[in-house]
Design a protein around this motif. Structure first.
Motif, PDB file in Angstrom:
ATOM      1  N   GLU A 111      23.040  10.180   8.110  1.00  0.00           N
ATOM      2  CA  GLU A 111      21.682  10.658   7.819  1.00  0.00           C
ATOM      3  C   GLU A 111      21.100  11.485   8.968  1.00  0.00           C
ATOM      4  OE1 GLU A 111      20.852  10.815   4.972  1.00  0.00           O
ATOM      5  OE2 GLU A 111      21.839   9.163   3.939  1.00  0.00           O
ATOM      6  N   GLY A 112      21.949  11.835   9.927  1.00  0.00           N
ATOM      7  CA  GLY A 112      21.519  12.770  10.972  1.00  0.00           C
ATOM      8  C   GLY A 112      20.730  12.129  12.113  1.00  0.00           C
ATOM      9  N   ILE A 113      20.605  10.815  12.111  1.00  0.00           N
ATOM     10  CA  ILE A 113      19.770  10.173  13.134  1.00  0.00           C
ATOM     11  C   ILE A 113      20.450  10.216  14.505  1.00  0.00           C
ATOM     12  CG2 ILE A 113      18.626   7.997  13.788  1.00  0.00           C
ATOM     13  CD1 ILE A 113      18.716   7.424  10.631  1.00  0.00           C
ATOM     14  N   ASP A 114      21.748   9.919  14.522  1.00  0.00           N
ATOM     15  CA  ASP A 114      22.499  10.006  15.778  1.00  0.00           C
ATOM     16  C   ASP A 114      22.429  11.433  16.334  1.00  0.00           C
ATOM     17  OD1 ASP A 114      24.738   8.883  17.636  1.00  0.00           O
ATOM     18  OD2 ASP A 114      25.618  10.695  16.779  1.00  0.00           O
ATOM     19  N   ALA A 115      22.594  12.409  15.468  1.00  0.00           N
ATOM     20  CA  ALA A 115      22.517  13.814  15.915  1.00  0.00           C
ATOM     21  C   ALA A 115      21.110  14.131  16.421  1.00  0.00           C
ATOM     22  CB  ALA A 115      22.903  14.748  14.775  1.00  0.00           C
ATOM     23  N   ALA A 116      20.084  13.562  15.776  1.00  0.00           N
ATOM     24  CA  ALA A 116      18.704  13.831  16.207  1.00  0.00           C
ATOM     25  C   ALA A 116      18.428  13.208  17.585  1.00  0.00           C
ATOM     26  CB  ALA A 116      17.719  13.317  15.169  1.00  0.00           C
ATOM     27  N   HIS A 117      19.028  12.056  17.851  1.00  0.00           N
ATOM     28  CA  HIS A 117      18.888  11.478  19.200  1.00  0.00           C
ATOM     29  C   HIS A 117      19.427  12.462  20.237  1.00  0.00           C
ATOM     30  CE1 HIS A 117      19.175   7.178  17.333  1.00  0.00           C
ATOM     31  NE2 HIS A 117      17.917   7.558  17.452  1.00  0.00           N
ATOM     32  N   LYS A 118      20.633  12.976  19.950  1.00  0.00           N
ATOM     33  CA  LYS A 118      21.283  13.875  20.921  1.00  0.00           C
ATOM     34  C   LYS A 118      20.521  15.198  21.025  1.00  0.00           C
ATOM     35  CE  LYS A 118      25.697  11.688  19.819  1.00  0.00           C
ATOM     36  NZ  LYS A 118      26.801  11.698  18.846  1.00  0.00           N
ATOM     37  N   GLY A 147      37.110  18.319  11.981  1.00  0.00           N
ATOM     38  CA  GLY A 147      37.409  16.909  12.248  1.00  0.00           C
ATOM     39  C   GLY A 147      36.277  16.268  13.033  1.00  0.00           C
ATOM     40  N   ALA A 148      36.632  15.345  13.914  1.00  0.00           N
ATOM     41  CA  ALA A 148      35.599  14.597  14.644  1.00  0.00           C
ATOM     42  C   ALA A 148      35.154  15.313  15.922  1.00  0.00           C
ATOM     43  CB  ALA A 148      36.116  13.209  14.974  1.00  0.00           C
ATOM     44  N   MET A 149      35.589  16.584  16.098  1.00  0.00           N
ATOM     45  CA  MET A 149      35.226  17.283  17.344  1.00  0.00           C
ATOM     46  C   MET A 149      33.753  17.700  17.342  1.00  0.00           C
ATOM     47  SD  MET A 149      37.979  17.061  18.966  1.00  0.00           S
ATOM     48  CE  MET A 149      38.054  18.161  20.369  1.00  0.00           C
ATOM     49  N   ASN A 150      33.228  17.925  18.537  1.00  0.00           N
ATOM     50  CA  ASN A 150      31.846  18.366  18.722  1.00  0.00           C
ATOM     51  C   ASN A 150      31.837  19.763  19.352  1.00  0.00           C
ATOM     52  OD1 ASN A 150      29.742  15.486  19.619  1.00  0.00           O
ATOM     53  ND2 ASN A 150      31.150  15.747  17.941  1.00  0.00           N
ATOM     54  N   ALA A 151      30.732  20.471  19.190  1.00  0.00           N
ATOM     55  CA  ALA A 151      30.546  21.750  19.890  1.00  0.00           C
ATOM     56  C   ALA A 151      29.058  22.048  19.975  1.00  0.00           C
ATOM     57  CB  ALA A 151      31.247  22.881  19.151  1.00  0.00           C
ATOM     58  N   TRP A 198      17.716  29.319  22.113  1.00  0.00           N
ATOM     59  CA  TRP A 198      18.016  28.324  21.085  1.00  0.00           C
ATOM     60  C   TRP A 198      19.346  27.663  21.387  1.00  0.00           C
ATOM     61  CZ3 TRP A 198      22.607  29.565  18.678  1.00  0.00           C
ATOM     62  CH2 TRP A 198      22.946  30.913  18.544  1.00  0.00           C
ATOM     63  N   LEU A 199      19.547  26.527  20.774  1.00  0.00           N
ATOM     64  CA  LEU A 199      20.867  25.898  20.815  1.00  0.00           C
ATOM     65  C   LEU A 199      21.134  25.277  19.458  1.00  0.00           C
ATOM     66  CD1 LEU A 199      20.570  22.538  21.161  1.00  0.00           C
ATOM     67  CD2 LEU A 199      19.858  23.210  23.437  1.00  0.00           C
ATOM     68  N   ALA A 200      22.406  25.218  19.120  1.00  0.00           N
ATOM     69  CA  ALA A 200      22.798  24.636  17.835  1.00  0.00           C
ATOM     70  C   ALA A 200      24.083  23.855  18.071  1.00  0.00           C
ATOM     71  CB  ALA A 200      23.029  25.738  16.805  1.00  0.00           C
ATOM     72  N   GLY A 201      24.098  22.602  17.639  1.00  0.00           N
ATOM     73  CA  GLY A 201      25.262  21.794  17.960  1.00  0.00           C
ATOM     74  C   GLY A 201      25.792  20.985  16.797  1.00  0.00           C
ATOM     75  N   ILE A 202      27.111  20.864  16.779  1.00  0.00           N
ATOM     76  CA  ILE A 202      27.772  19.867  15.934  1.00  0.00           C
ATOM     77  C   ILE A 202      27.904  18.663  16.854  1.00  0.00           C
ATOM     78  CG2 ILE A 202      29.916  19.271  14.738  1.00  0.00           C
ATOM     79  CD1 ILE A 202      30.247  22.297  14.171  1.00  0.00           C
ATOM     80  N   ILE A 203      27.005  17.722  16.724  1.00  0.00           N
ATOM     81  CA  ILE A 203      26.924  16.658  17.728  1.00  0.00           C
ATOM     82  C   ILE A 203      27.076  15.281  17.097  1.00  0.00           C
ATOM     83  CG2 ILE A 203      25.777  17.813  19.654  1.00  0.00           C
ATOM     84  CD1 ILE A 203      23.102  17.300  18.424  1.00  0.00           C
TER      85      ILE A 203
END
Ligand code: HSE
Length: 437
Positions: free
Chosen positions: A197-204, A278-282, A152-157
């Motif tokens: 709305e999570g669309i950008d995250a869903a693309h990634k 903040g605006a960081m990703n992981a 599995w993977l889980a991301g703050i993207i």
């Protein structure tokens, strides 16, 4: 060796950063790539605006001038959106050029068609910058973790939504106020709906799932739920229970298929990823051999994203004379080895839940609620009843469940909402332990 020639489509935040990084680190990059990577032309929307940044670099307002330029070896697509980006990328491929793109929307929606065309033509399409900006997560998944069966993977993207959630928690601010702040700071996409709305995250996530599991891009099958309905109370109650709320993109291999979902998620606050603020990703990736691995960094911004673009340019430069069969496949797995594993409908997903409801503080209310849950095989992990406000008859009740099936929870929520003693809607937020096992 003669330089490799690059044409840029777009000279905005990322294009400008790419030019800056290539110029500043030219010597080191040449030592790594084996030859100079030289930008020879850029297509821009506004010549006057771009001139200062471009210096001597020839500019055009017609992107097809770049795509059709026989002197260009690699086209870097940084204009974003679906059209004309798709047409330009397809034409660059048809012209035998390699492509580097930061366009997550394009790759998630049209990646299958683009990679098939690139495969047939023997060119590379590289997309490190499309996911989590400067974090080399594509490289890690495609190459570094290649020994593993990814579980599995889980991301703050999405940096914008993470910034908003962080501010809601730290300052007790309301969603709408922080969104305005994120827009003023320039984090949000042109259309902030994509972020919140999570669309950008869903693309990634779609892109990550394809290379993690060796499946085609299936953006349309991803479940997407954003953060716009979250309240300060939920953020506060989650905190009181030892959790943080993050917008997570989750891809998990389950028995009957693959879970592909973006939604606000409670995560134990002791997890490293819960502390990405903040605006960081992981991105947290669980491989069967390596265990959990965590990748952290800037998910957007000029030079962080340029870092990924230039890394792709170096890769393409090193490999462009290689036999196409000796290159890393676009989706990490050989193109004829992609699996047809189904994406699970959201109803079949298994996870835990945070449920918040408002009920009258009377005998039997909790008994009714717990009976409804028990009847659907939903086991309660924790429960809190808040003190009623001054002169109020209703109280907030928060329930945490053990892992269960989504359809059972939905059925239980409908029943609970129909009780006379319960006011309004039940707030449902999914909860993931993200444990190493
Ligand atoms: N709007 C995106 C974000 C930018 O907030 O993460 C990077 O894709």
């Amino acid at each position: 060796m003669k330089p490799i020639h690059v044409g840029l489509l777009g000279l905005g935040t990322v294009g400008g950063g790419t030019l800056t990084v290539l110029t500043r680190n030219a010597e080191e990059i040449t030592r790594r790539a084996g030859r100079e990577i030289r930008v020879v032309r850029a297509a821009v929307r506004n010549l006057d605006k771009a001139k200062k940044l471009a210096g001597e670099l020839p500019l055009t307002t017609n992107p097809f001038d770049v795509v059709d330029d026989p002197a260009i070896d690699i086209v870097v697509e940084l204009i974003g959106g679906l059209e004309p980006a798709r047409e330009l990328v397809m034409q660059a491929i048809a012209n035998g050029k390699h492509v580097v793109t930061a366009n997550k929307h394009l790759v998630a929606k049209h990646g299958n068609e683009i990679f098939a065309a690139a495969q047939a033509k023997g060119v590379m399409v590289a997309f490190e910058a499309a996911v989590a900006g400067g974090i080399p997560i594509i490289k890690a998944l495609r190459e570094g973790l290649t020994a593993n069966r990814i579980e599995w993977l889980a991301g703050i993207i999405n940096g914008t939504s993470n910034f908003i959630l962080t501010e809601m928690r730290d300052k007790g601010a309301a969603f709408a106020d922080v969104l305005k702040q994120a827009q003023d700071l320039g984090y949000a996409e042109a259309d902030p709906t994509f972020d919140i709305e999570g669309i950008d995250a869903a693309h990634k996530l779609t892109i990550l799932s394809a290379i993690a599991f060796g499946i085609p891009m299936q953006f349309d099958r991803a479940y997407t739920e954003g953060i716009s309905k979250l309240t300060r109370e939920d953020v506060k109650y989650a905190e009181e229970l030892g959790y943080r709320i993050k917008l997570l993109g989750i891809a998990r291999r389950a028995e009957a298929g693959i879970e592909l979902r973006v939604h606000p998620t409670l995560i134990p606050e002791r997890r490293l990823i819960a502390n990405v603020d903040g605006a960081m990703n992981a991105v947290l990736v669980k491989g069967d051999a390596v265990g959990p691995t965590l990748y952290y960094g800037a998910g957007a911004g000029s030079e962080p994203t340029a870092s990924a673009v230039v890394a792709d340019l170096v890769d393409v430069t090193r490999l462009h004379t290689a036999d196409p069969h000796h290159r890393v496949p676009h989706l990490a797995f050989q193109p004829d080895q992609l699996a047809a594993t189904p994406i699970l409908p959201m109803d079949e997903v298994r996870t835990a839940y945070y449920l918040r409801l408002r009920a009258f503080d009377r005998p039997g209310v909790l008994a009714d609620i717990t009976r409804i849950l028990a009847d659907r095989d939903i086991s309660i992990d924790a429960m809190v009843q808040k003190e009623p406000g001054e002169g109020e008859e209703q109280v907030d009740i928060i329930l945490l469940t053990h892992v269960t099936v989504e359809k059972n929870v939905n059925a239980a929520i409908a029943k609970i909402e129909a009780l006379d003693t319960v006011a309004g809607k039940v707030m449902r937020i999914r909860l993931e332990e993200l444990a190493a096992r």
